[in-house]
Design an enzyme around this catalytic site. Structure first.
Site, PDB file in Angstrom:
ATOM      1  N   HIS A 201      -2.604   1.235   6.794  1.00 57.26           N
ATOM      2  CA  HIS A 201      -2.978   1.167   5.374  1.00 57.26           C
ATOM      3  C   HIS A 201      -3.148   2.580   4.826  1.00 57.26           C
ATOM      4  O   HIS A 201      -3.528   3.499   5.556  1.00 57.26           O
ATOM      5  CB  HIS A 201      -4.278   0.377   5.207  1.00 57.26           C
TER       6      HIS A 201
ATOM      7  N   HIS B  51      -5.860   1.945  -4.328  1.00 55.33           N
ATOM      8  CA  HIS B  51      -4.918   1.435  -3.325  1.00 55.33           C
ATOM      9  C   HIS B  51      -4.523   0.005  -3.659  1.00 55.33           C
ATOM     10  O   HIS B  51      -5.133  -0.661  -4.504  1.00 55.33           O
ATOM     11  CB  HIS B  51      -5.542   1.496  -1.927  1.00 55.33           C
TER      12      HIS B  51
ATOM     13  N   CYS C 280       0.820  -1.220   0.000  1.00 57.45           N
ATOM     14  CA  CYS C 280       0.000   0.000   0.000  1.00 57.45           C
ATOM     15  C   CYS C 280       0.854   1.270   0.000  1.00 57.45           C
ATOM     16  O   CYS C 280       0.620   2.185  -0.799  1.00 57.45           O
ATOM     17  CB  CYS C 280      -0.976  -0.018   1.172  1.00 57.45           C
TER      18      CYS C 280
END
Length: 353
Positions: free
Chosen positions: A316, A328, A268
């Site tokens: 994240h 993402h 990520c």
């Protein structure tokens, strides 16, 4: 048979029975553990997703130590260069002291008073004695320089050892997070192993289909979308934000791999680092670190290009596209995709650049 012998015989028999019972109990417990009920396909998907998210959390914790390791490694390298340079200086002064010692030894056998009394030319001797005194001063000066140089070398060596110990401690901590990441992935694989071949194939086909659909949404060279998703916004961004968004969208369908930052796989924070890097903005390879690398904005102030962070603590990150969506790299086992902003627990957001 004596009573003592009978009792010993009973004790042996009881121990044997007890050992057998314990062994049987262990076998039954192990058998029960191995015989966990087979999950349904949907249950398996949820378990695998949860374990993959735990793996991502461990991976981002490991990523967060990258900066410390890089900085510490640079300090170690600088100290080692300083040590090498200082060692040259120490060796040079040592050689100078050695030369002065040899020269001084040649006139050190007789005292100065005796040499004056025995000299056939006292005036000449006094002149030479003055020179010898200056020579002795050179020796003392060289010794002081050596002490200073050697002291600095010792300090540098001590600093190097301290920094090496700190570096090793951080690397050990990062290795522990990596092991945790792999352990979660291994556990997810064990869940999948309980499924039938047909069920596993179905999951693989679903993942492949999601990746292919994501790739179809990649922008063309002029920034237009090639897919049929009418809800995908024609992102109203400009400048660096537009460059970062298009860079991220161009990776749609690429696989999630921990520690990767392109060109064909990402985690990520690797994706956001890559995308904003294309816009000339340097970010750390860590979601936690990136949360401090921009101007903080509220959820109501979000604009396309902003970095959005999820979970507490942060583990994240994605790039906001507008219209309540982000691009993402979700987690292990998935590929870069566009998802709803509220799919994961929102934490905070920043505006890079």
């Amino acid at each position: 048979m004596s009573i003592g012998r009978i009792n010993r015989t009973k004790g042996i028999a009881l121990a044997a029975i007890t050992s057998t019972a314990v062994a049987a109990g262990v076998f039954l417990i192990q058998g029960a553990a191995d015989a966990d009920p087979k999950p349904t396909l949907e249950e398996a998907k949820k378990q695998v997703a949860a374990l993959q998210h735990k793996a991502e959390e461990a991976g981002e914790s490991a990523n967060d130590l990258r900066g410390q390791i890089t900085a510490s490694s640079a300090r170690v390298k600088a100290l080692q260069a300083g040590i090498a340079k200082q060692q040259v200086q120490v060796d040079s002064v040592k050689r100078q002291i050695g030369s002065l010692a040899v020269a001084g030894y040649q006139t050190s056998g007789i005292s100065t008073t005796a040499q004056l009394l025995l000299s056939s030319n006292p005036d000449q001797f006094l002149s030479q004695a003055s020179t010898a005194q200056a020579f002795a001063g050179q020796q003392n000066s060289a010794l002081r320089r050596y002490q200073v140089a050697q002291g600095k070398l010792t300090d540098l060596q001590a600093s190097e050892q301290t920094e090496l110990s700190a570096l090793q401690a951080v690397q050990t901590k990062q290795d522990a997070f990596k092991k945790q990441l792999q352990a979660n992935l291994d556990q997810a694989e064990k869940v999948l192993d309980k499924l039938s071949d047909a069920e596993r194939k179905k999951i693989e086909e679903e993942n492949a289909k999601e990746a292919e659909e994501a790739r179809k949404q990649r922008p063309t060279r002029d920034g237009d979308r090639t897919g049929d998703d009418k809800d995908l916004p024609n992102v109203p961004a400009s400048g660096r934000a537009k460059i970062a968004i298009n860079a991220a969208l161009s990776q749609l369908g690429d696989s999630y791999v921990w520690g990767a930052a392109g060109p064909n796989s990402y985690d990520c924070s690797g994706l956001t680092m890559y995308a904003w890097g294309k816009a000339g903005v340097s970010l750390s390879h860590s979601s936690k670190a990136q949360a401090s690398e921009g101007r903080r904005v509220s959820k109501s102030e979000l604009m396309p290009g902003d970095l959005v962070f999820f979970f507490s603590p942060i583990s994240h990150v994605g790039i906001y596209l507008g219209n309540g969506r982000i691009v993402h790299a979700p987690r292990p086992g998935k590929s870069v995709e566009i998802s709803p902003l509220d799919e994961n627990p929102y934490n905070t957001a920043v505006r890079p650049g």
